[in-house]
Write a protein that holds these residues in place. Structure first.
Motif: not given
Length: 320
Positions: A69-74
């Protein structure tokens, strides 16, 4: 008549600047075509690489976890971050106008610091996520629940917005009524405030302190998380377990070094060097988002498997 002429002269001298002229990367005259080709390739590769990571995360249910999820945001921010400065830079490198409007310049500065700050906080959040996953594996799903992930993502964006608003307001509250040539390839604080026709020392100190404190704070939180992670990894008895845990964190550490290294060099150097500053900013704004897509795709087996399934489903490659 002399008084009138003097008054007109003062009005002319203090007329407001409505546009700025970007002079480009210092000391690169005559290399415009070469630089245009290089940066166009990097920009397209960055957009494509991060878009594919987003596709992989969205399409694979296995990747619907806090880490991804955070990698997608990044990856989302890595699409928009280089888009703040790259399009305009490519325009003037191709021989077109170097002029940018006053509002356009303010927008560039705002979104540059908004994206940069938000990514920096996101790295800190991702390091906390890795800390929980490795140091508290049995409680990971409870601690990093969907509600907390959404709260962390929202706070990250909100803090980035506040940070960028403060810096942009400080910079453009100064009057700009004289020179309008920006000796850089985009609008940033160190190259804009020297053009102000008023004392800029307070704005410079506050702005640099703001950026400096934020960077130090984020690096400290990341260092604490990875110190705890390092201790936990050393306690793992099996070599396979240690290798897996280290592999999970190494990509994130590489991305952090690519992101924070340039920031430290830019804002800590005692005597600013225009060429060094430009090279370092290019590494931070343009090259780092491209490297992130390489780091997280080439070193991540789950992302590679998800992309392979996407391409197989589209008939672009055959199942191996």
């Amino acid at each position: 008549f002399e008084i009138l002429a003097d008054s007109l002269s003062k009005i002319k001298n203090y007329s407001e600047v409505t546009e700025f002229i970007l002079l480009g990367i210092p000391h690169t005259e005559g290399l415009e075509k070469v630089l245009f080709g290089i940066f166009l390739f990097i920009y397209i590769f960055t957009l494509l690489g991060n878009f594919l990571i987003l596709v992989a995360i969205i399409s694979s249910s296995r990747l619907h976890t806090p880490m991804y999820f955070f990698l997608g945001l990044l990856s989302t921010f890595d699409i928009f971050f280089p888009s703040v400065s790259s399009p305009k830079m490519l325009v003037f490198l191709s021989g077109n106008s170097r002029v940018i409007s006053y509002k356009g310049c303010a927008s560039q500065l705002f979104f540059h610091h908004f994206m940069g700050c938000t990514e920096g906080i996101l790295y800190s959040v991702m390091s906390y996520d890795r800390f929980v996953a490795i140091c508290h594996p049995l409680r990971y799903s409870v601690i990093m629940n969907p509600r907390l992930c959404v709260i962390l993502a929202t706070c990250t964006t909100l803090i980035g917005c506040i940070h960028a608003t403060i810096l942009t307001s400080l910079t453009f509250q100064l009057p700009y009524c004289g020179p309008n040539e920006v000796d850089y390839y985009f609008c940033d604080i160190p190259v804009i405030i020297p053009l102000a026709c008023a004392d800029n020392s307070l704005v410079q100190r506050v702005g640099f302190t703001n950026v400096g404190l934020l960077t130090v704070t984020l690096l400290f939180t990341i260092l604490v998380s990875y110190t705890r992670i390092g201790i936990a990894i050393l306690r793992i008895r099996s070599a396979e377990g240690r290798s897996k845990a280290f592999s999970t964190c190494s990509a994130h550490l590489a991305a952090i070094m690519c992101a924070f290294g340039p920031i430290i060099i830019i804002y800590i150097q005692s005597t600013p060097n225009p060429l060094l500053g430009a090279v370092v900013q290019i590494l931070n704004n343009i090259v780092s988002p491209m490297l992130n897509s390489l780091i997280y795709s080439l070193r991540n087996k789950e992302v590679k498997r998800a992309l392979k399934r996407v391409f197989c489903g589209a008939g672009l490659i055959s199942e191996a």
